[in-house]
Design an enzyme around this catalytic site. Structure first.
Site, PDB file in Angstrom:
ATOM      1  N   ASP A  17       0.811  -1.210   0.000  1.00 22.66           N
ATOM      2  CA  ASP A  17       0.000   0.000   0.000  1.00 22.66           C
ATOM      3  C   ASP A  17       0.850   1.268   0.000  1.00 22.66           C
ATOM      4  O   ASP A  17       0.614   2.183  -0.787  1.00 22.66           O
ATOM      5  CB  ASP A  17      -0.953   0.006   1.204  1.00 22.66           C
ATOM      6  CG  ASP A  17      -2.050  -1.038   1.070  1.00 22.66           C
ATOM      7  OD1 ASP A  17      -2.046  -1.792   0.076  1.00 22.66           O
ATOM      8  OD2 ASP A  17      -2.922  -1.099   1.961  1.00 22.66           O
ATOM      9  N   ARG A  97       0.635   6.037  17.103  1.00 21.90           N
ATOM     10  CA  ARG A  97       0.421   7.022  16.040  1.00 21.90           C
ATOM     11  C   ARG A  97       0.962   8.414  16.362  1.00 21.90           C
ATOM     12  O   ARG A  97       1.522   9.065  15.479  1.00 21.90           O
ATOM     13  CB  ARG A  97      -1.069   7.096  15.671  1.00 21.90           C
ATOM     14  CG  ARG A  97      -1.662   5.815  15.070  1.00 21.90           C
ATOM     15  CD  ARG A  97      -0.657   4.968  14.363  1.00 21.90           C
ATOM     16  NE  ARG A  97      -1.251   3.872  13.607  1.00 21.90           N
ATOM     17  CZ  ARG A  97      -0.591   2.794  13.262  1.00 21.90           C
ATOM     18  NH1 ARG A  97       0.677   2.647  13.641  1.00 21.90           N
ATOM     19  NH2 ARG A  97      -1.155   1.848  12.545  1.00 21.90           N
ATOM     20  N   ASP A 126      -6.954   5.642  12.288  1.00 22.03           N
ATOM     21  CA  ASP A 126      -5.573   6.122  12.174  1.00 22.03           C
ATOM     22  C   ASP A 126      -5.455   7.434  11.410  1.00 22.03           C
ATOM     23  O   ASP A 126      -4.597   8.259  11.710  1.00 22.03           O
ATOM     24  CB  ASP A 126      -4.684   5.055  11.526  1.00 22.03           C
ATOM     25  CG  ASP A 126      -4.245   3.987  12.510  1.00 22.03           C
ATOM     26  OD1 ASP A 126      -4.356   4.236  13.726  1.00 22.03           O
ATOM     27  OD2 ASP A 126      -3.790   2.927  12.069  1.00 22.03           O
ATOM     28  N   SER A 180      -5.485  -8.203   8.009  1.00 22.02           N
ATOM     29  CA  SER A 180      -4.381  -7.245   8.034  1.00 22.02           C
ATOM     30  C   SER A 180      -3.818  -7.161   9.438  1.00 22.02           C
ATOM     31  O   SER A 180      -4.529  -7.380  10.421  1.00 22.02           O
ATOM     32  CB  SER A 180      -4.862  -5.857   7.584  1.00 22.02           C
ATOM     33  OG  SER A 180      -5.797  -5.328   8.508  1.00 22.02           O
TER      34      SER A 180
END
Length: 409
Positions: A17, A97, A126, A180
């Site tokens: 990605d 994050r 996110d 994922s």
């Protein structure tokens, strides 16, 4: 706006990605891209990310080991609060994050970049966490979120784009990925595909960091954790750095199947999602920290911490780590930890982490006060009578009215 962007710092994992995003930025924005890859203890070899970025023509490639900063400045402050989102989730993805966003903004300033970019999708939390953190640290920063701009909305279209642009596609990505994974030193998070139906049990192969509790050792193991000012500093008497300590607890917890969680949670963006989390070291740490607090925190302080904890956890989950309210709560929490020091022993066995003992030079626990044997006279049993009468006064008044008007129970 695209023409105004000359340089972008991309949060780059080296996966399919973000490699597609890298190429897309070069093509659509015609800009120079600086890649930033953070080592947060995800357990993956990061050099392949460097080689892939080089192959795609990137000159400025940043790969940084942030494990110590991650645990010291983000994980440990969060654990001082005993933070749990919706009562169970230890916030492993959420707390990573703000650190990634912090470094993105700093690298943008160092390199004179016009914007930062991330690979979070338009359905997840996110994107909010990255962008709120970036704006808090640099109000003028521009953020590019390709998943909200491009039309590559399916796995098939992503792979087609990759093949047309000579981006290597891993063989396991040519079919539908089973799920994922996001990982760092605190946890692994798995979601999507085989996990999307919450009525179906998670397959055994989803779990990567912990053994099946049923297959864990038949003999319990004791681990003693030392604390200073609310932070863990040692394991079984050995002083360790923050990252090394969490690594050690992960190894111990993983061996005994500790820290598994299958959760349907409420995302900040408004939908429910199902995730499978593994947080072996963090689970041990939470039990140990609450154990040492139980003998070192005053009742009022402990209960106040418990009252604000859900709000604090929600702020982290929703991306407000750099908000004034989180910083205010952190100041209160950190003040409470001045005397949270000592040792706690935990028993690990078949998926569980049970507190066995705790000791502290600052303990507020008094055997003399709680003993069923004759004490030294510090506590006078007769004092309880007046205490009960005063606390019962309003209940007597309330009960009398209920009886007078014929109210129900």
């Amino acid at each position: 706006m695209a023409n105004e962007i000359k340089k972008v710092v991309l949060a780059y994992s080296g996966g399919l990605d973000t490699s597609i995003i890298l190429k897309w930025l070069q093509t659509e924005y015609g800009c120079e891209v600086v890649t930033f890859t953070a080592d947060l203890g995800q357990g993956e070899e990061l050099e392949p990310a460097r080689k892939k970025a080089e192959m795609m023509g990137i000159k400025d490639i940043r790969i940084e080991d942030l494990r110590e900063e991650f645990v010291r400045d983000f994980v440990f402050p969060m654990f001082r609060a005993n933070a749990l989102y919706e009562g169970v989730y230890l916030l492993g993805t959420s707390i990573a994050r703000p650190l990634i966003a912090k470094r993105l903004v700093e690298i943008a300033e160092e390199t004179g970049a016009d914007a930062v970019a991330h690979g979070a999708t338009g359905k997840g939390n996110d994107q909010v966490r990255f962008e709120l953190s970036a704006y808090a640290l640099n109000p003028a920063i521009r953020v590019i979120a390709p998943w909200r701009e491009w039309d590559l909305q399916s796995r098939t279209r992503l792979i087609d784009y990759a093949e047309k642009n000579q981006i290597p596609v891993p063989k396991d990505k040519r079919g539908e990925a089973p799920f994922s994974v996001d990982a760092n030193l605190l946890h692994t998070s798995s979601e999507g595909k085989v996990l999307e139906d919450p009525a179906e049990a998670a397959p055994d192969y989803v779990y990567q960091r912990t053994v099946d509790p049923e297959q864990a050792p038949d003999t319990p193991e004791l681990v003693t954790i030392g604390f200073e000012k609310g932070d863990a500093v040692s394991v079984n008497g050995e002083k360790l750095s923050p990252a090394a300590l969490l690594t050690r607890l992960n190894e111990l917890g993983g061996k005994h199947g500790v820290g598994r969680l299958d959760l349907v949670e409420n995302r900040f963006v408004g939908m429910k999602s199902r995730g499978v989390y593994e947080t072996p070291g963090g689970t041990i740490l939470l039990v140990a920290h609450r154990g040492i607090e139980s003998i070192t925190l005053d009742r009022g302080a402990a209960h106040l911490k418990d009252d604000i904890m859900p709000r604090y956890a929600e702020l982290i989950y929703n991306g407000f780590w750099f908000s004034p309210e989180r910083e205010m709560l952190q100041a209160l929490i950190d003040k409470s930890q001045e005397y949270v020091a000592g040792e706690v022993t935990i028993k690990l066995y078949k998926g569980s982490a049970h507190l066995v003992s705790r000791t502290s030079p600052y303990s507020l626990y008094s055997e003399d006060l709680v003993t069923f044997e004759e004490g030294t006279g510090t506590y006078d049993h007769h004092d309880a009578e007046g205490f009960i009468k005063l606390n019962g006064l309003r209940l007597k008044t309330y009960g009398a009215r209920r009886k007078r008007v014929g109210g129900g129970r």
